[in-house]
Every structure is written in structure tokens, then in C-alpha cells.
Scaffold this active site. Structure first.
Site, short mmCIF file in Angstrom:
data_model
loop_
_atom_site.label_atom_id
_atom_site.label_comp_id
_atom_site.label_asym_id
_atom_site.label_seq_id
_atom_site.Cartn_x
_atom_site.Cartn_y
_atom_site.Cartn_z
N PHE A 16 -41.42 47.69 -22.47
CA PHE A 16 -42.21 48.69 -21.75
C PHE A 16 -43.69 48.29 -21.80
CE2 PHE A 16 -43.62 52.77 -20.33
CZ PHE A 16 -42.55 53.27 -19.63
N GLY A 67 -45.06 45.84 -19.85
CA GLY A 67 -45.24 44.60 -19.07
C GLY A 67 -46.01 43.50 -19.77
N CYS A 93 -49.33 42.13 -19.53
CA CYS A 93 -50.70 42.18 -20.06
C CYS A 93 -50.71 42.74 -21.47
CB CYS A 93 -51.57 43.00 -19.12
SG CYS A 93 -53.25 43.20 -19.71
N HIS A 113 -85.90 39.82 -22.01
CA HIS A 113 -86.26 38.56 -22.65
C HIS A 113 -86.10 38.70 -24.15
CE1 HIS A 113 -88.22 34.74 -23.27
NE2 HIS A 113 -88.99 35.31 -24.20
C1 LIG Z 1 -50.64 34.63 -21.71
C2 LIG Z 1 -51.27 35.40 -20.58
C3 LIG Z 1 -52.59 35.79 -20.68
C4 LIG Z 1 -53.17 36.50 -19.62
N1 LIG Z 1 -54.49 36.85 -19.75
C5 LIG Z 1 -55.08 37.52 -18.73
C6 LIG Z 1 -56.44 37.90 -18.83
O1 LIG Z 1 -57.12 37.65 -19.83
N2 LIG Z 1 -56.99 38.58 -17.79
C7 LIG Z 1 -56.28 38.87 -16.67
O2 LIG Z 1 -56.83 39.48 -15.74
N3 LIG Z 1 -54.98 38.52 -16.55
C8 LIG Z 1 -54.37 37.86 -17.55
N4 LIG Z 1 -53.05 37.52 -17.45
C9 LIG Z 1 -52.31 37.90 -16.22
C10 LIG Z 1 -51.84 39.36 -16.30
O3 LIG Z 1 -51.16 39.56 -17.51
C11 LIG Z 1 -50.94 39.68 -15.12
O4 LIG Z 1 -51.62 39.37 -13.92
C12 LIG Z 1 -50.56 41.15 -15.08
O5 LIG Z 1 -50.06 41.57 -16.31
C13 LIG Z 1 -49.54 41.41 -13.96
O6 LIG Z 1 -49.18 42.76 -13.98
P1 LIG Z 1 -47.95 43.28 -13.12
O7 LIG Z 1 -47.94 44.74 -13.29
O8 LIG Z 1 -47.99 42.69 -11.78
O9 LIG Z 1 -46.67 42.64 -13.83
P2 LIG Z 1 -46.09 42.81 -15.30
O10 LIG Z 1 -47.06 43.38 -16.24
O11 LIG Z 1 -45.48 41.50 -15.63
O12 LIG Z 1 -44.96 43.91 -15.12
C14 LIG Z 1 -43.76 43.63 -14.50
C15 LIG Z 1 -42.64 44.32 -15.25
O13 LIG Z 1 -41.50 44.34 -14.40
C16 LIG Z 1 -40.34 44.12 -15.18
N5 LIG Z 1 -39.31 43.63 -14.25
C17 LIG Z 1 -39.29 42.48 -13.56
N6 LIG Z 1 -38.23 42.43 -12.74
C18 LIG Z 1 -37.56 43.59 -12.91
C19 LIG Z 1 -36.38 44.12 -12.35
N7 LIG Z 1 -35.70 43.48 -11.42
N8 LIG Z 1 -35.97 45.32 -12.79
C20 LIG Z 1 -36.66 46.00 -13.75
N9 LIG Z 1 -37.79 45.55 -14.29
C21 LIG Z 1 -38.23 44.36 -13.88
C22 LIG Z 1 -40.80 43.11 -16.22
O14 LIG Z 1 -39.95 43.15 -17.35
C23 LIG Z 1 -42.22 43.58 -16.52
O15 LIG Z 1 -42.25 44.46 -17.61
C24 LIG Z 1 -52.43 36.83 -18.48
C25 LIG Z 1 -51.07 36.45 -18.39
C26 LIG Z 1 -50.51 35.74 -19.43
C27 LIG Z 1 -49.05 35.35 -19.33
#
Ligand SMILES: Cc1cc2nc3c(=O)[nH]c(=O)nc-3n(C[C@H](O)[C@H](O)[C@H](O)COP(=O)(O)OP(=O)(O)OC[C@H]3O[C@@H](n4cnc5c(N)ncnc54)[C@H](O)[C@@H]3O)c2cc1C
Ligand SMILES: NC(=O)c1ccc[n+]([C@@H]2O[C@H](COP(=O)([O-])OP(=O)(O)OC[C@H]3O[C@@H](n4cnc5c(N)ncnc54)[C@H](O)[C@@H]3O)[C@@H](O)[C@H]2O)c1
Length: 462
Positions: free
Chosen positions: A35, A37, A39, A444
Site C-alpha cells: 500500500f 506504491g 515513492c 549575500h
Molecule cells: C528508487 C527510486 C527512486 C525515486 N526517486 C524519485 C525522486 O527522488 N523524485 C521523484 O520525483 N521521483 C522519484 N522516483 C519516481 C517515483 O517514485 C515515481 O514516479 C512515482 O512513485 C510514480 O507514482 P505512481 O502513482 O504513478 O505509481 P506507483 O507509486 O508505482 O503506484 C502504482 C501502484 O499500482 C500497483 N499496481 C500495479 N498494477 C496493478 C494492478 N494491475 N492491479 C492492482 N495494483 C496494481 C502497484 O503495486 C503500485 O503500488 C523514484 C523511483 C524509484 C524507483
């Protein structure tokens, strides 16, 4: 079969859609992993908590040049790790409990959501019976996952990705990192500062290749002085021999082998669109797997939106957050939809040195045939740079000579991720570089004088 007003796939950014304004909406929240994701659990937050700790570990080595002799006596890895996850894990668990027990209008489905019809999903969880739900509106916020290059042995030797590397049981003496982008740069800095010997194997001729060419070159030179960096490598095979993993590659100097107890693969991330069976609903994807959305974050199917890493060109949390707010608004106010603003998307790489950037690079300006002027200001020539004895950092600006608008800003050096912010603001609000430099005070001798002097150096009329 249960029916919902709204179904959200993914609890990263997707979880923050549902606030008090959705109190009378019946919402399904579907999550297949932890839960909260990427980030929160395996991305931005733990990496930056490690980076801060790494900077403390690196301080004694850096301070000798300024006449301060101190010693690093050790890094208590399990304590470092457990402080970080001792903070993060309860947040993820608390978020899950809040949605299960404290949000009466939300039903949490734990498992993988897949389409079986246009607005119909099944959820398959481990050990649980498959459930089928329908919803009037669906938000796809399923994120991305690390890719493993298709190389013989890669899938068999027990590699780590950013999903697992931060929870190692012990600090390795030697680590091989495949990749030369964000994650490689940040985690090489973390583990290298903690005393692990790092070998970086990358297919490109420079690290952080997407940066402005001067920044990428400077970062690559500094990294090569700190770690064993092998550029232009084609990995041919990966094997395990006892406790060691070996990465065989072919490069300009012939064949080479990098070895360590741990192999971290940081070779990019792919959108999770393939898990969703989008063919059953009509949502289209780009060739790279990103879901196709318009500026309102709408997919091709009426009532289905997508956001974040699943659909964005920018795999960045601040972009996912922005798109989440857009989707949230458009769900609540379909009569007056808002468009996402991707004009000036900044990013920062939290390595050593830090890198931060917004807008276009000089090479892009040239490729696009844009009229432009540039200026470079070194940290070495500002007062705070003298204080830090910085000899390698700089701020590079690219501007339109006709109207003085900034087209791009790039910083490599201490606090780059913070120093870039006024430049992001200037670009977002269309501020003329000359006015920005002259019509405000700059404290400064603080570090933002780097930005002030870079602005003043731009060869702009007036
Ligand atoms: C090591 C690392 C460091 C990072 N550092 C930074 C940073 O410093 N600054 C920054 O801006 N960004 C950073 N990022 C990028 C950032 O983490 C992502 O861009 C962001 O978390 C994406 O969010 P999201 O909500 O799109 O996806 P996510 O947070 O990945 O959420 C997607 C969720 O969907 C779930 N899911 C997927 N498919 C399904 C399905 N079919 N059914 C049910 N659930 C599903 C997954 O389990 C996951 O929990 C980093 C990424 C990594 C890997
Ligand atoms: N500070 C931040 O904002 C931050 C930090 C970490 C991750 N992220 C996000 O996560 C994404 C993924 O990070 P990443 O570092 O995995 O990807 P990346 O796209 O930044 O870098 C991938 C690297 O792997 C190399 N590579 C790919 N295939 C290879 C192969 N077969 N052999 C050798 N090298 C290979 C590429 O040349 C490139 O250098 C980033 O693009 C970024 O958007 C952001």
C-alpha cells in the site's frame, strides 16, 4: 458483482484521489503490492533518507581539505536501514488500515486488477477468490516496475533492483550496478559512501545521458574518479560463482568482467500497462507501454483516466502528484475540466554531486534550431563556493536572446535540487532573466548567488 462509482487501480498516487469531497462516492481501491506504491515504499522517500545518511558518512573524507580532520568509524547498516524502514513501513500500514477501517465509502481489493470488459475488472489476489467489479469511472494509476535486460543468466543469478536493494541483510563489500541513470547514480553514491566498492557497467558513453551535455560530462568525469565506471558496455552474460555475481561485457577495450557479492540492475522502468489486459477495454498504449492520455488525463475510453508512471513521459513523483490533482478535479467537475501542465517539468538526481534541471538542454536547443544564448557560472567563483572549496560545480542557463525568457536551467553541485527552484518559478511564470537578476535582492553571500551571477552573465541586450 459489486458496482462502484469509481474504481482506482494502484495506491501510489491513486490513493490520494479520494478525499472528503468524494464522501458520497462508492469507491473501489485495488492494490496488488505494498500500500502506498513506489515513492513511499521503494522510491523517492527511502532513497533520499539513505542519501542524507550517505552524506553524513562522506563528510569526514571531504572535510580534510578544509583543515578539519575527522574519521568515519563505521556505518551501522542494519540500524541505518531499520531507522528508515521503521519510519516508512508504519506509514504504509497506517494508510492501508485507514482505507480498510477508516474510510466507510472505500472498499479495498488486494490483488491484481485486470479488465474483462470495458468497465469491468477482476481482482485476483494471493489465496483469495477472484472478485469481479464494475465501475462508472476508472482511474488507472498502476505505475511502473524495473526492467531486467534480456541477457543470458540475468534472470537466474538473483539480482537486486531498487525494490529490494535497500533492505539487504548486510552491507556488501563489492557491488556491481548495471545502468547509468538516476537510480545507478543515487545508489552508487549511497553504497559507495557507506564503504562498498562500486563497479558501474553502463551501455552508454556517459552517465546521466539525458542531462545537458556539459552536466553529463562533468558528472561522468567525477563518477569515474570515485567508482570503477565502465562505459559503452554491452553485457553478454551474467553468472553466479559461489558468493560472487559476475557481469561479463564487451566494450571499446574488449571483454571485461565486473564482480561483486551483489548485482543491482538499474536499467530503467516499464509501465505496468501489460498487467491490466487493456485490450479488453479499448484503452490504447504507446509503443513503450505507456497508456495514451490526452491533456485532461483521459484515455481513449470515456470515463477511464490514467496518471503517473503508467502514462507519463516523466517517471517523477511531482508529475504523478500534479496529474493526480488534475484527475481529481476532472472527476469532480466534468463540466469544467483542467489540463495537465507539462511545460516545465524539473527533476533532480540526488547523487554526489547533485544534479538538477528544468527546460531544455543546449543540445536540444541546437537540434530544434532555437535561437539561444548560454551562460555558465561556476560555484568556484561565488563566495559560498569559496567557503565550500567547490571546484567542479556550475549553473548553466539557456535563454532566448529576443525576449530574455529562460529556456533551460541546469545545475551540478551542492544543493542543486534546492537552488534550481527560483529558476523553475521564473520559467513557469515567464519571468525575464534580466528582471529576475536585477529586480530583487539576492542574499549575500548565500548559495543562490550562483543563480544570480549566471543570470547576469547571460549575453542579453539591455
Ligand atoms: C528508487 C527510486 C527512486 C525515486 N526517486 C524519485 C525522486 O527522488 N523524485 C521523484 O520525483 N521521483 C522519484 N522516483 C519516481 C517515483 O517514485 C515515481 O514516479 C512515482 O512513485 C510514480 O507514482 P505512481 O502513482 O504513478 O505509481 P506507483 O507509486 O508505482 O503506484 C502504482 C501502484 O499500482 C500497483 N499496481 C500495479 N498494477 C496493478 C494492478 N494491475 N492491479 C492492482 N495494483 C496494481 C502497484 O503495486 C503500485 O503500488 C523514484 C523511483 C524509484 C524507483
Ligand atoms: N531523483 C529522482 O527523481 C529519481 C530517482 C530514481 C529514479 N527516478 C525515476 O525512475 C526512473 C528509472 O530509473 P533508472 O535509473 O532505472 O532508469 P534511467 O532511465 O534513468 O537509466 C537507465 C540506465 O540504464 C542503462 N541501461 C539500460 N539498459 C542497459 C543494459 N542492457 N546494459 C547496460 N546499461 C543499460 C541506460 O543507458 C541508462 O543509463 C528514472 O527514469 C526516473 O524517472 C527518479
Amino acid at each position: 458483482m459489486q458496482h462502484f462509482d469509481l474504481a482506482i487501480v494502484g495506491t501510489g498516487s491513486g490513493n490520494s484521489i479520494v478525499d472528503e469531497r468524494f464522501a458520497d462516492w462508492n469507491v473501489a481501491l485495488i492494490e496488488r503490492g505494498t500500500f502506498g506504491g513506489t515513492c513511499l515504499n521503494v522510491g523517492c522517500i527511502p532513497t533520499k533518507m539513505f542519501v542524507h545518511t550517505a552524506e553524513l558518512a562522506g563528510t569526514p573524507a571531504a572535510s580534510a581539505a578544509l583543515g578539519v580532520d575527522s574519521e568515519l568509524h563505521g556505518v551501522r547498516w542494519t540500524e541505518v536501514r531499520d531507522r528508515i524502514f521503521g519510519r516508512i513501513d508504519p506509514i504504509a500500514q497506517g494508510g492501508r488500515r485507514y482505507r480498510i477501517d477508516g474510510s466507510p465509502n472505500v472498499t479495498v481489493f488486494e490483488g491484481t486488477g485486470r479488465f474483462v470488459g470495458e468497465k469491468t475488472l477482476t481482482v485476483t489476489g494471493q489465496g483469495a477468490a477472484e472478485q469481479t467489479i464494475t465501475a462508472d469511472r476508472i482511474v488507472l494509476a498502476a505505475g511502473s516496475r524495473p526492467v531486467l535486460p534480456a541477457v543470458p543468466g540475468m534472470a537466474d543469478v538473483g539480482v537486486h533492483t531498487s525494490d529490494t536493494i535497500m533492505r539487504l541483510e548486510r552491507l556488501p563489500e563489492r557491488m556491481v550496478i548495471v545502468g547509468g541513470g538516476f537510480i545507478a547514480a543515487e545508489l552508487a553514491h549511497v553504497f559507495g559512501s557507506f564503504g562498498t566498492e562500486i563497479t558501474l557497467v553502463t551501455r552508454s558513453g556517459a552517465l546521466l545521458r539525458q542531462e545537458d551535455v556539459d552536466v553529463s560530462r562533468r558528472f561522468s568525469e567525477l563518477a569515474a574518479g570515485r567508482w570503477d565506471v565502465r562505459f559503452d558496455q554491452t553485457i553478454t552474460s551474467v553468472e553466479r560463482q559461489g558468493d560472487l555475481v559476475r557481469v561479463h561485457s564487451q566494450g571499446p577495450d574488449g571483454a571485461s568482467c565486473a564482480e561483486g557479492e551483489v548485482l543491482l540492475v538499474a536499467a530503467g522502468r516499464v509501465p505496468n500497462s501489460d498487467l491490466l489486459r487493456l485490450d479488453r477495454t479499448g484503452v490504447r498504449t504507446h509503443a513503450d507501454g505507456r497508456v495514451v492520455v490526452d491533456e485532461y488525463q483521459r484515455t481513449d475510453v470515456e470515463g477511464i483516466w490514467a496518471l503517473g508512471d503508467l502514462s507519463s513521459e516523466h517517471q517523477l513523483k511531482h508529475v504523478a502528484n500534479h496529474e493526480t490533482r488534475i484527475v481529481q478535479h476532472n472527476l469532480l467537475h466534468p463540466e469544467s475540466p483542467r489540463a495537465s501542465d507539462h511545460r516545465f517539468v524539473p527533476h533532480a538526481v540526488f547523487s554526489a554531486p547533485q544534479v538538477a534541471s528544468v527546460g531544455i538542454s543546449e543540445q536540444e536547443a541546437k537540434i530544434r534550431g532555437l535561437r539561444h544564448v548560454t551562460a555558465i557560472q561556476d560555484y568556484a567563483d561565488i563566495a559560498y563556493g569559496w567557503a565550500m572549496e567547490d571546484t567542479t560545480g556550475f549553473c548553466k542557463l539557456i535563454a532566448d536572446p529576443e525576449d530574455g525568457r529562460l529556456l533551460g536551467a541546469h545545475i551540478i553541485g551542492p544543493q542543486a535540487s534546492t537552488l534550481i527552484q527560483p529558476l523553475i518559478q521564473a520559467m513557469s511564470f515567464g519571468l525575464d532573466a534580466r528582471r529576475m537578476a536585477r529586480e530583487q535582492y539576492w542574499i549575500h553571500p548565500a548559495m543562490p548567488e550562483l543563480v544570480e551571477n549566471a543570470l547576469l552573465k547571460l549575453p542579453l541586450p539591455g
